[in-house]
Design a protein around this motif. Structure first.
Motif, short mmCIF file in Angstrom:
data_model
loop_
_atom_site.label_atom_id
_atom_site.label_comp_id
_atom_site.label_asym_id
_atom_site.label_seq_id
_atom_site.Cartn_x
_atom_site.Cartn_y
_atom_site.Cartn_z
N VAL A 196 9.80 72.97 129.62
CA VAL A 196 11.20 72.70 129.96
C VAL A 196 11.29 72.57 131.48
O VAL A 196 10.73 73.39 132.21
CB VAL A 196 12.13 73.81 129.46
N ILE A 197 12.01 71.54 131.97
CA ILE A 197 12.02 71.28 133.41
C ILE A 197 13.03 72.20 134.10
O ILE A 197 13.97 72.70 133.49
CB ILE A 197 12.34 69.80 133.72
N GLN A 198 12.82 72.41 135.41
CA GLN A 198 13.74 73.21 136.22
C GLN A 198 13.57 72.74 137.66
O GLN A 198 12.66 73.19 138.37
CB GLN A 198 13.42 74.70 136.08
N MET A 247 16.24 64.33 135.38
CA MET A 247 15.74 65.65 135.80
C MET A 247 16.88 66.66 135.77
O MET A 247 17.97 66.36 135.29
CB MET A 247 15.18 65.54 137.23
N PHE A 275 12.54 67.56 127.07
CA PHE A 275 12.69 68.39 128.27
C PHE A 275 13.53 69.65 128.00
O PHE A 275 13.58 70.55 128.83
CB PHE A 275 13.32 67.60 129.42
N GLN B 38 5.07 71.88 134.78
CA GLN B 38 6.07 71.82 133.71
C GLN B 38 7.47 71.69 134.30
O GLN B 38 8.28 70.89 133.81
CB GLN B 38 6.01 73.08 132.85
N ALA B 39 7.77 72.46 135.34
CA ALA B 39 9.14 72.47 135.86
C ALA B 39 9.53 71.13 136.45
O ALA B 39 10.70 70.78 136.53
CB ALA B 39 9.29 73.57 136.91
N GLY B 41 8.45 68.19 135.20
CA GLY B 41 8.54 67.13 134.20
C GLY B 41 7.23 66.73 133.53
O GLY B 41 7.18 65.68 132.89
N SER B 42 6.18 67.55 133.64
CA SER B 42 4.89 67.24 133.02
C SER B 42 4.51 65.79 133.28
O SER B 42 4.19 65.04 132.34
CB SER B 42 4.93 67.51 131.51
#
Lengths: 600, 190
Positions: A196-198, A247, A275, B38-39, B41-42
Motif C-alpha cells: 500500500v502506498i504512502q 499516488m 494500491f 512499496q510506499a 508504488g512498487s
C-alpha cells in the motif's frame, strides 16, 4: 461452494475471536471512567487541560446528546469547507478544483455519519489535504462517536440509580487516542509492507511496454462529451505510451478506513485497487479489521455489566447470522453466471483458476476472498468493497443488501453495531415478556413503556428512510436517470443506495450515477437522520436505564445468556428484517434471479 | 451550551491535528525508512526508466504479449487515475457484448486454440487495474505467444509456471500470474 470457502470462513472466525478477546480486556479499561494515571495518560490529560474538559464531570443523557450533535455538526461543517476551498489549500499537486457544493455536502454528511458513501472518485477529485485533514479525521471521529454511544448504553445497563451516562468529551478522546490511533498505526505498517502506498508525490508517469490506441471521446468547450445524432459519444483515435499512476498518503487512511468501519476509499475502486489492497494477506487483515472492534465491544459489554456470558450471547447471535450469510454469498458467486457459461466460457473451479462469477472481481481475491469481504463489509457497516457488488449474481448481491437492511447489527459499525443489537435484545425480551405475561427485563433492568417507545423509534427510523427514500427516487425523473443497468437490476441499484445510506454502510451498486444534486441531497438527508435519529433515542434509553435500580434475577427471569436467548435474538433480527424488506427485495434481486435462470 | 464551546472547538482542533496531520506523517516516516519501494508504488524500473508498477495492470494488445483482464476504466483501459469496474449487472446485455468481443479477439489471434476460455480472461476486474491473471488464463495463451515469438511451447509453459504465485502463506487468496512482470521476462526472448 468449495472446501476452501468453508476453511477460510472458519479460519476467519477463529482469528477474529482470538484477537477480539484480548482487545476487549483493554477496551473495558478505557470504558471505565476512572482516570488513567501515570505516563500512559499524559496525552489525554494534556488534551483536557488545553480544551478545558473536566473529565470527572458526569453528563445526563440530554447533555451528552447535545455535545455529540454539536461535535458532529462542527465536523460536517469543516469537511464541507475544506472541500469547497481545497484549490487554495496545500498538498494539492494535481491542482484539483474545489468540489461542487452538492457533492461537498453529501460527502461531509457521509463521512461524519460513518457512512462514507462516495459520489466522487477520490483520485480525480480530492487533494491529499482534503483526504487527510477532512476525510480521514472524520474516519477517526465518527468511529469514536460510535464507540462513545456504545459506552454510554453499556453504562446505562451497568449503573444503578445514576443521574448520568459518562462524559462525551472523555469517551471521544479516549476512543481516539487509546483504541483507534494505535490500531491504525499497526495496520498502516502491515499494509505498507504488502505494497500500500504512502507518499505525497505528484502522480507519476510510467512509459508502458506497449503503446495503446483507444477511442478518445471528443469534448465540447464546457468539457461535456459530444454526441452524434444517435446519442453515441463522438470519439477520435488517440495513442499513448504513458500510464499516469495516482499516488497519495493511502496507507494511513486505509488503516482507519477499515478499523473504524468507515469504508471510504482513497481511490474510486476502494479496496479492489491494488494500491489500497495489494495482496490476499492485506485483504485478510482488512477483513479482520472491519470486525475487530465490533466483536470486542460485545465482550466489553459483558465485562461492564459484570456477566461476561451476556457479551458472548450477543457475539454468538451475530456470528450465527454472519456465517450463514457468508456461506450463501460464496455459494451464489461460485455458481457463476449462466449467461456467460452459455458462451462457452469456463467458470468451473479448478487447480488453475477460481472460476465462478469473475466480473467485477480481482484475480488475487477470486471468489472466496471477494464474497467473504462483501459479506463482512455489509454485516459491519463498513462499506469498503474489494469487488463490484453491482456485478454480483442476483442472490450473491442480495446477501450484502439484506445484511445492510437488517440494520447493521450483525457486528455492525464500530459502536453502532453493539448499540443497535442491544436495542434488538430489548425488543427480543419484550416479545418474550408478552408471550409469558411478565414485565420484560434485560441485564437486571425493567424494560418499561419509555424504553419501548424509544426502541420502536430506533427500529422504525431506518426502514422508513429506506422505503420512503426509494419510493421518492423511483418515482422521480432525476432518480431514474441515475440507473445504469436495465430491468429489475436498476431498481436494485436504487434500493441498495437508500439502504446503504440510511444504515450508514456506504457501499453501493456503483453503476448508479449518484453524483447529481438529486442523489447528493436525498442521500445526505437520509444518512444524517439514519445516524442521529437513531443515536438520540439510544442515548435516551441509556439515560433512563442508568437511573433504574438493578433487580436480582428470580426463577421467573428469562435468562439472556443461553442458546434460547441467542435463538430469540436471531429470530427477532431476521424477522424484522424479513417482514420489512421481502416485498422490496422481491422486485429486485429475486426477479432478476428468476429471469437469469429462466433464460439459460 | 456556552460552557461546551471551548471543549467543542479546542478538542476538535487538537484531535484533527493528531489524527489528520501527526498520524499520517508518522506513517509516512515509517514508510520511508522501512518500506521505501512499496510506499512509493512498487515501481518497475528498466534502464533507469519507470515502465510501470508491479501492482497496476497495463494494456497489452499485441499477440506476442500475454493479455490481462478486461479493464472498464475510461477513456482508456487500465487508466490508473480513474479506477473502477464495469458495474454491469449479471443480466445486462452490455456485459455479454464485452465478453463476446473478448472471445472473438482471442479466437482471431489464435484460431487453433481449443482449450476452454478461462472466465477471468473475458471479464473486467473490479479496479480496472488488476495486475494478475489466473494460471489457467496464462496457460491458455501459451500456444499463441509461443507461435508468434517462435518459442518452444513446452519451455514457455515452464517459464509461465515459474512465475505463478501460489496463495499467500498457502491459505490466503488465489494462485496468480503478474502479467506485466511475465511480459517483461520475455523481453529479449524473440
Amino acid at each position: 461452494m468449495t472446501a476452501q470457502a468453508l476453511l477460510t470462513i472458519g479460519f476467519f472466525v477463529v482469528v477474529l475471536i482470538a484477537a477480539a478477546y484480548p482487545l476487549a480486556i483493554f477496551v473495558a479499561r478505557i470504558a471505565d471512567v476512572s482516570p488513567i494515571r501515570g505516563v500512559a495518560g499524559t496525552v489525554e490529560r494534556f488534551l483536557y487541560r488545553l480544551s478545558g474538559v473536566d473529565p470527572a464531570q458526569d453528563m445526563s443523557w440530554p447533555r451528552y446528546a447535545v455535545a455529540l450533535l454539536l461535535f458532529n455538526a462542527l465536523g460536517a461543517l469543516v469537511v464541507f469547507a475544506v472541500q469547497r476551498l481545497q484549490f487554495w489549500l496545500p498538498l494539492n499537486p494535481q491542482a484539483f478544483v474545489n468540489v461542487s457544493p452538492d457533492s461537498s455536502f453529501d460527502t461531509a454528511v457521509s463521512f461524519v455519519t460513518n457512512t462514507n458513501w462516495q459520489g466522487y472518485s477520490g483520485e480525480s477529485t480530492m487533494s491529499y489535504f482534503t483526504q487527510m485533514v477532512a476525510l480521514a479525521v472524520q474516519n477517526f471521529l465518527s468511529a469514536a462517536t460510535g464507540i462513545a454511544v456504545a459506552f454510554a448504553l453499556m453504562r446505562g445497563f451497568a449503573r444503578r440509580g445514576a443521574p448520568g451516562i459518562g462524559n462525551f468529551w472523555v469517551d471521544v478522546t479516549r476512543s481516539t487516542i487509546y483504541i483507534l490511533l494505535p490500531l491504525s498505526l499497526m495496520l498502516a505498517v502491515i499494509f505498507m509492507s504488502q505494497g500500500v502506498i504512502q507518499n505525497f508525490d505528484a502522480y507519476k508517469d510510467a512509459r508502458t511496454v506497449e503503446s495503446l490506441t483507444y477511442p478518445d471521446p471528443k469534448l465540447d468547450a464546457a468539457g461535456a462529451p459530444l454526441k452524434d445524432a444517435q446519442g453515441n459519444p463522438i470519439t477520435e483515435p488517440a495513442t499513448t505510451q504513458t500510464q499516469v499512476l495516482a499516488m497519495g498518503p493511502v496507507a494511513s487512511q486505509e488503516a482507519i478506513k477499515m478499523i473504524g468501519t468507515n469504508g471510504g476509499g482513497f481511490f474510486n475502486a476502494n479496496s479492489a485497487h491494488p494500491f489500497e489492497n495489494p495482496t490476499p494477506l492485506s485483504n485478510f487483515v482488512q477483513m479482520i479489521a472491519m470486525f475487530l472492534i465490533p466483536a470486542s465491544l460485545c465482550l466489553v459489554f459483558g465485562r461492564m455489566v459484570g456477566d461476561s456470558r451476556q457479551g458472548w450471547a450477543v457475539l454468538g447471535a451475530m456470528t450465527l447470522i454472519f456465517v450463514v450469510m457468508a456461506v450463501v454469498a460464496n455459494w451464489a458467486e461460485q455458481q457463476g453466471n449462466p449467461a456467460i457459461a452459455a458462451l462457452g466460457v469456463d467458470q468451473t473451479h479448478s487447480a488453475t483458476q477460481a472460476g465462478g462469477n469473475m466480473e467485477g472481481k480481482e484475480t488475487r481475491f477470486g471468489i472466496v476472498s471477494s464474497a467473504l469481504f462483501a459479506t463482512i463489509t455489509t454485516a459491519a457497516s463498513c462499506g469498503a468493497t474489494n469487488a463490484t457488488h453491482d456485478s454480483f449474481t442476483p442472490l450473491g448481491g442480495l446477501v450484502p443488501m439484506w445484511l445492510i437492511e437488517l440494520g447493521e447489527v450483525v457486528f455492525g459499525g464500530v459502536g453502532s453495531g453493539l448499540y443497535g443489537m442491544l436495542i434488538f435484545a430489548i425488543m427480543a425480551v419484550f416479545i418474550a415478556g408478552l408471550m409469558i405475561g411478565r414485565t420484560p427485563e434485560y441485564i437486571g433492568k425493567k424494560i418499561e413503556s419509555f424504553q419501548m417507545k424509544m426502541t420502536a423509534i430506533v427500529i422504525l427510523v431506518t426502514p422508513f428512510l429506506v422505503l420512503v427514500g426509494s419510493a421518492i427516487a423511483v418515482t422521480s425523473e432525476q432518480g431514474r436517470l441515475g440507473i445504469a443497468n436495465p430491468g429489475p437490476h436498476g431498481f436494485s441499484e436504487i434500493l441498495y443506495a437508500l439502504s446503504s445510506a440510511a444504515n450508514n454502510n456506504g457501499s453501493a451498486f456503483a453503476g448508479l450515477s449518484a453524483n447529481t444534486p438529486f442523489y447528493n441531497s436525498l442521500l445526505a438527508v437520509v444518512m444524517w437522520f439514519g445516524r442521529f435519529a437513531f443515536i438520540v433515542p439510544v442515548l435516551a434509553i441509556a439515560g433512563s436505564l442508568a437511573r433504574k435500580k438493578r433487580i436480582e434475577p428470580t426463577a421467573g427471569t428469562l435468562p439472556t445468556h443461553g442458546p434460547l436467548f441467542v435463538a430469540l435474538l436471531v429470530g427477532t433480527v431476521v424477522l424484522v428484517g424479513a417482514l420489512t424488506y421481502v416485498p422490496a427485495l422481491a422486485l429486485g434481486p429475486v426477479i432478476e434471479h428468476l429471469q437469469l435462470h429462466a433464460i439459460h | 451550551m456556552k460552557q461546551m464551546l471551548r471543549p467543542l472547538t479546542v478538542l476538535f482542533m487538537l484531535l484533527t491535528a493528531l489524527t489528520g496531520v501527526v498520524y499520517p506523517l508518522i506513517v509516512t516516516g515509517i514508510g520511508r525508512i522501512a518500506f521505501p519501494d512499496q510506499a512509493s508504488g512498487s515501481l518497475v524500473v528498466r534502464d533507469h526508466k519507470v515502465v510501470g508498477s508491479a501492482l497496476i495492470s497495463q494494456s497489452f494488445q499485441d499477440p506476442k504479449y500475454f493479455w490481462g483482464r478486461l479493464s472498464a476504466t475510461t477513456p482508456m483501459p487500465n487508466n490508473a487515475t480513474a479506477s473502477g469496474g464495469s458495474n454491469f449487472g449479471p443480466t445486462n446485455p452490455a456485459l455479454l457484448d464485452a465478453v463476446r468481443t473478448r472471445i472473438a479477439a482471442l479466437k482471431v489471434a489464435d484460431p487453433g486454440n481449443t482449450l476452454p476460455i478461462p472466465v477471468d480472461l473475458v471479464t473486467a476486474s473490479a479496479s480496472g487495474l488488476d495486475p494478475d491473471i489466473t494460471p489457467a488464463a496464462a496457460l491458455y495463451q501459451v500456444a499463441r505467444v509461443a507461435r508468434v515469438r517462435r518459442l518452444d511451447p513446452a519451455k514457455l509453459r515452464e517459464r509461465v509456471l515459474a512465475q505463478v504465485r501460489e496463495p499467500q502463506w498457502g491459505i490466503f487468496g488465489e494462485s496468480r500470474v503478474n502479467v506485466l512482470l511475465l511480459n517483461l521476462s520475455l523481453e529479449g526472448v524473440q
